[in-house]
Each structure stands twice: as C-alpha cells, then as structure tokens.
Design an enzyme around this catalytic site. Structure first.
Site, PDB file in Angstrom:
ATOM      1  N   LYS A 141      31.445   9.376 113.700  1.00 21.53           N
ATOM      2  CA  LYS A 141      30.903   9.284 112.713  1.00 21.53           C
ATOM      3  C   LYS A 141      31.960   9.851 110.910  1.00 21.53           C
ATOM      4  CE  LYS A 141      27.460  12.562 111.726  1.00 21.53           C
ATOM      5  NZ  LYS A 141      26.283  13.256 112.057  1.00 21.53           N
ATOM      6  N   ARG A 239      13.630  14.656 108.759  1.00 11.06           N
ATOM      7  CA  ARG A 239      14.214  13.464 108.269  1.00 11.06           C
ATOM      8  C   ARG A 239      14.128  12.102 109.330  1.00 11.06           C
ATOM      9  NH1 ARG A 239      20.692  14.112 109.239  1.00 11.06           N
ATOM     10  NH2 ARG A 239      20.549  14.026 111.339  1.00 11.06           N
ATOM     11  N   HIS A 268      17.536  17.638 115.592  1.00  8.22           N
ATOM     12  CA  HIS A 268      18.292  18.215 115.146  1.00  8.22           C
ATOM     13  C   HIS A 268      17.854  19.648 113.948  1.00  8.22           C
ATOM     14  CE1 HIS A 268      22.250  17.319 113.272  1.00  8.22           C
ATOM     15  NE2 HIS A 268      21.592  17.401 111.705  1.00  8.22           N
ATOM     16  N   ARG A 324      26.848  18.356 120.481  1.00  5.84           N
ATOM     17  CA  ARG A 324      26.872  17.321 119.464  1.00  5.84           C
ATOM     18  C   ARG A 324      27.930  18.220 118.768  1.00  5.84           C
ATOM     19  NH1 ARG A 324      21.627  16.936 118.965  1.00  5.84           N
ATOM     20  NH2 ARG A 324      21.453  16.867 117.131  1.00  5.84           N
ATOM     21  N   TYR A 368      43.590  14.274  80.623  1.00  2.00           N
ATOM     22  CA  TYR A 368      42.788  13.423  80.158  1.00  2.00           C
ATOM     23  C   TYR A 368      41.702  15.013  79.185  1.00  2.00           C
ATOM     24  CZ  TYR A 368      42.899   9.517  81.716  1.00  2.00           C
ATOM     25  OH  TYR A 368      42.866   8.298  82.585  1.00  2.00           O
ATOM     26  N   CYS A 415      43.007  13.345  87.623  1.00  2.00           N
ATOM     27  CA  CYS A 415      42.546  12.322  86.933  1.00  2.00           C
ATOM     28  C   CYS A 415      42.017  11.101  88.650  1.00  2.00           C
ATOM     29  CB  CYS A 415      44.237  11.061  86.045  1.00  2.00           C
ATOM     30  SG  CYS A 415      44.553  12.302  85.331  1.00  2.00           S
ATOM     31  N   MET A 416      42.154   9.898  87.650  1.00  4.48           N
ATOM     32  CA  MET A 416      41.754   8.909  89.343  1.00  4.48           C
ATOM     33  C   MET A 416      42.599   8.875  90.381  1.00  4.48           C
ATOM     34  SD  MET A 416      39.935   5.125  89.561  1.00  4.48           S
ATOM     35  CE  MET A 416      39.054   5.437  88.376  1.00  4.48           C
ATOM     36  N   ASP A 417      43.282   8.329  89.233  1.00  4.79           N
ATOM     37  CA  ASP A 417      45.479   8.352  90.792  1.00  4.79           C
ATOM     38  C   ASP A 417      45.924   9.477  90.585  1.00  4.79           C
ATOM     39  OD1 ASP A 417      43.687   5.721  90.818  1.00  4.79           O
ATOM     40  OD2 ASP A 417      44.654   5.349  88.834  1.00  4.79           O
TER      41      ASP A 417
HETATM   42  C1  LIG Z   1      26.632  14.402 112.519  1.00  4.36           C
HETATM   43  C2  LIG Z   1      25.534  14.945 113.370  1.00  4.36           C
HETATM   44  C3  LIG Z   1      25.731  15.653 114.178  1.00  4.36           C
HETATM   45  C4  LIG Z   1      27.285  16.632 113.898  1.00  4.36           C
HETATM   46  O1  LIG Z   1      27.400  17.930 112.819  1.00  4.36           O
HETATM   47  P1  LIG Z   1      28.343  18.872 112.704  1.00  4.36           P
HETATM   48  O2  LIG Z   1      28.025  19.401 111.624  1.00  4.36           O
HETATM   49  O3  LIG Z   1      29.122  18.185 112.060  1.00  4.36           O
HETATM   50  O4  LIG Z   1      28.767  19.255 113.667  1.00  4.36           O
HETATM   51  C5  LIG Z   1      25.319  16.378 115.026  1.00  4.36           C
HETATM   52  N1  LIG Z   1      24.234  15.935 115.358  1.00  4.36           N
HETATM   53  C6  LIG Z   1      23.467  14.904 114.737  1.00  4.36           C
HETATM   54  C7  LIG Z   1      22.380  14.404 114.515  1.00  4.36           C
HETATM   55  C8  LIG Z   1      23.896  14.523 113.265  1.00  4.36           C
HETATM   56  O5  LIG Z   1      23.321  13.192 112.624  1.00  4.36           O
END
Ligand SMILES: *Cc1c(COP(=O)(O)O)cnc(C)c1O
Length: 483
Positions: A141, A239, A268, A324, A368, A415-417
């Site tokens: 993601k 969540r 999770h 995951r 700055y 700075c920004m850039d």
């Molecule tokens: C983002 C996410 C992960 C991965 O988590 P990490 O800490 O980056 O390994 C696993 N499960 C769910 C549901 C997530 O949203």
C-alpha cells in the site's frame, strides 16, 4: 534548411518569409505532438530518460560517487544543450523528444534509489522463518511505502510472497494493470460503489458490514461469478472489523448467499510493536476464539492471518496461515525489540548533489530564522531537497548526512525545497578533512563505507515510525531509480 530557396527552381525565393505547405505541415506536426503529448511518442522519450537516469545512477553508486566535483556540472549542461535543438527558417526550435529525454536526475539534483535485491533479501529472510505452508503477503500500500508498488510486488512475488495487500481499490487496479496476477486483498472495506471494480479486476475486499457483503454477493451472482472476501475481525484495536464475539451471527446473516466465499479471516494488532505484551496476548486470545467459533458453527475461516511485520518477527506463534509483511519487506525494523531478532537490508537510499557552497564568516546565520550561527571555519553546502520532498522540517539541525565518507551536520531550518549542511574546514590531529564541491553526491539516507544515516535515526528525532518517513521521501517529487 533550404527555406530561402525555392524547392523546385533552386532560385532564391521572392518572399523570404514564405513557408511552403509541406514545411508548414511538418512544423505544425511537431508543435501538435509537443502540445498533445502523444502518449507513444512521450513514452519512448520517457523510457530513454529512465534508461539515462539508471545509467547515471549506476555510475554514481560506484566507489567514487562523491567526487564528481565542478567537472560534473560543466559536462552536464552548457554546450550540450545546443544539440537538443534544430533550426528551421533561421528560427530556433527545440526537439521535444530530446527535451523529454533529459533524465530527471539532471533536472534536479536529488533522487531516491531503490535496491530491489534488498527487497528480495528481506522477503526470503522472513519467508525462511515461517513454517512450511505458511504464506507471505507482501503489503504494498501507499505505493509500496514509497518504494514503488509494482516493482516491489513483482520482486516480492519472485522471492516467496504469494499474496498482496493494499489499502485502496485503485492501488489494486494499478497492480492488475501492470500484469500482476497474484491474489490481492484490500485491507479495508471499500465504498459499495466500487464493487464493479472489485469484480472486474478480481480484487478481494476485507468485509465487515452485512450491507456490503450482500451487495457484493448479488453483483457477483448477477454476472455468474464468485464473491471471494476476507472477514476482518476486531479483536481489540477498534478500527475496523466485526467484533470477535459477533463473527458467527455475522456469517449467519450473510453466509446464505451462494456467491459469497469466505477465503480468509484476519485481525490486526494494536501493540505488536510495543514493549508491553499483555494487550497483544489478549488480542491473540480473542482472535483464536473467533476462528474456533466460526469452525464450530460450520464456517471454514479460510486463510487465517493476524501478524504484521512486528508480530511476524517477534511472535512466531501468531503466524497462523499467513503473515502480512509491510515495513520489514522494505528493510526497516518496526521496533527496537526486532533489531536482534532478524537481519534486514534497507531498500531505500536518498541522495542529492551539492548545488552551492560558501565559506560563512563567524556569527553569520544560515537559513530561515538564522537560528544557526557560523562558528567560523565552516563551509556551508546546499542540497536541493527539503520538506517538500519528505525531508521533514522537524529534522532541522538534528540529523547528519554523509559526504565523501564523512558525517556532516545538517544545519539551519530545512526549507521546502533546499537544505544546508556544515563542513568543518579546520585541520587538526588525524581528523579526516573533506572539501566538498558543487556536484558532489551527498547521502541523506544510506551508507558510505562504515558510516550510515538511517531512516530509524530520523524516526528517533521525529518520534515516528519508519512507515511515515519512507512514504514521505519515496512518494515525493524526487524521481525513484531502481537497481
Ligand atoms: C499496513 C498493514 C500491515 C503491514 O504492517 P507493517 O507494520 O508495515 O508490517 C498489515 N496488516 C494490515 C491490516 C495493515 O493495514
């Protein structure tokens, strides 16, 4: 060109400003291509630019990467630009294809390097710790946490991962359009209006509302296909998900639908990366209860999964059927507890070339607010990277860069850039003295010899986790280069 001669007679034209029909067509074709951004035309030029980027990148990642010096700047611009243009009727016109082909790292001197071998290494490192048959999901993601979702997904799938996890339907579609065919799970329930996209691109949603489950199933049924999904279970993070003690009624409510197919059941963790472990154990117990209840009620929970990176590394007993892997796929430690448990290789490096240098007299300020004051005998060097590129302003004066193998202090507000760093020009003892020049490569994240500047060090300063830092830098204005 022969615009001042008549093409048929070879004599000088009566009207020197005359433009023949053919000439006008050729000119307008070039102009039209330039304006319309003809995709095939632009793509070819961009592909050449990418190749050029990669060439420059491999040259710059060599041993003497930090010593291009002044010569680098003069060779990269100046006279060469003339060859990018061609003249017609004495007026100057640029060749848009050649303009397009100027590599991004020659347009602005800061970039992100992604080492896909590190991703390969991390995936196999984690995979080797799983029991046989336990699957690995690569979580890609937010554009692969700033590392590029498509490249990282393909690399992970070639290194033992079998499943992909994303946050949004569009992220999943991007993978499908890049010809990635592995199963993809959207880790949250998308809006119902996205259901046709799920079916069209064969993307699995996480589900936790009966309305979504039924709409999804009916849409699938209407076109004669299955509606596979993973059931999200809330075991304590609060969540998303069906509460752990309500999964059986939920499945009884929606499970009648013949198209719905429960492919997986997951939860999770809220505290997998925390020192304290009691809440973690409670979530695990709730999850096991939920999975057992499903089985007892006659529902096959499918692929059971719970562990993110931190849990997969720290708690082997919660690997279940799949883990995951997000942040550790990219080579970062989710928490200090993980440092000693596994070897990981960070996949991201951030580099820039010095764009300006000056000797700043004692007591004069920099950037700055002029909060930094020169102690004298320092060279201040400027880099074209700032908080607009994910180099967070909160890091100002609190991080080091690497330059010519030496550690240098970033000074003044970022700075920004752009941002500045300080080089101590005094020579004493056996101190290694460096004298950086415009064009020299500086490492913002990465290593040079034995010295390293890390994402984890930035996290320490910012009080954040590596996810936020790599996403900020990787998904920014800077080009990403792969090796
Ligand atoms: C983002 C996410 C992960 C991965 O988590 P990490 O800490 O980056 O390994 C696993 N499960 C769910 C549901 C997530 O949203």
């Amino acid at each position: 060109m022969t615009s001042s001669l008549n093409g048929f007679t070879g004599r000088p034209r009566k009207d020197p400003g005359f433009v023949s029909a053919g000439q006008a067509m050729r000119q307008s074709e070039t102009a039209a291509r330039f304006a319309s951004s003809d995709p095939s035309y632009q793509q070819a030029a961009q592909a050449r630019a990418r190749e050029a980027n990669a060439r420059i990148f491999s040259a710059s990642s060599g041993a003497d990467s930090a010593t291009y010096g002044q010569g680098y700047r003069t060779s990269a611009s100046g006279a060469a630009i003339l060859s990018y243009g061609s003249t017609t009727d004495g007026s100057f016109s640029f060749n848009p294809e050649k303009l397009e082909a100027i590599p991004e790292v020659e347009r602005r001197w800061s970039w992100v390097e992604i080492d896909l071998n590190a991703i390969r290494f991390n995936a196999s490192m984690v995979k080797s710790r799983l029991s046989p048959g336990t699957r690995l999901m690569a979580v890609v993601k937010a554009d692969g946490y700033g590392h590029g979702a498509v490249q990282c997904a393909k690399t992970a799938l070639n290194s033992g991962a079998e499943y992909l996890g994303v946050a949004t339907v569009d992220e999943a579609i991007e993978l499908r359009e890049a010809r990635v065919f592995a199963p993809i799970l959207v880790l949250a329930e998308p809006p119902m209006s996205a259901i046709p996209l799920l079916l069209g691109y064969k993307i699995m949603p996480a589900i936790y509302s009966p309305e979504f489950a039924i709409s999804y199933a009916e849409a699938a049924d209407a076109i004669g296909c299955r509606a596979p999904f993973h059931l999200a279970v809330n075991t304590g993070m609060n969540r998303i998900g069906v509460r752990y003690d309500e999964v059986v009624p939920f499945m009884q409510q929606v499970g009648f639908h013949r198209a719905l197919e429960l492919v997986g059941t997951f939860t999770h963790y809220a505290t997998a990366d925390c020192a304290e472990t009691l809440d973690f154990q409670i979530q695990t117990r709730h999850f096991i209860e939920a999975v057992n209840a499903l089985r007892q009620a006659g529902f096959n929970p499918g692929i059971v999964h719970a562990a993110n990176s931190a849990a997969a590394i720290r708690y082997p007993d919660v690997q279940f059927d799949m883990v995951r892997l997000g942040i550790s796929l990219y080579g970062y430690y989710p928490c200090p507890e993980a440092f000693t448990l596994i070897e990981l290789k960070p996949a991201m490096r951030v580099k820039a070339r010095i764009t300006d240098t000056r000797l700043v007299p004692m007591s004069e300020g920099v950037s700055y607010g002029l909060h930094y004051r020169s102690p004298g005998s320092v060279k201040i060097c400027t880099l074209p990277i700032g908080y607009g590129d994910g180099l967070r302003r909160g890091l100002s004066s609190k991080i080091d860069f690497l330059c010519g193998g030496a550690r240098v202090r970033q000074v003044g507000n970022i700075c920004m850039d752009q941002c500045m760093f300080e080089v101590d020009m005094r020579s004493f003892g056996t101190r290694q003295r460096i004298d950086p020049q415009i064009g020299d490569v500086v490492t913002i994240i990465g290593e040079e010899g034995d010295a390293a500047v890390t994402v984890e060090a930035m996290c320490e300063v910012l009080g954040t986790i590596p996810h936020e830092v790599t996403i900020g830098l990787g998904n920014s204005r800077m080009p990403r280069l792969y090796r």
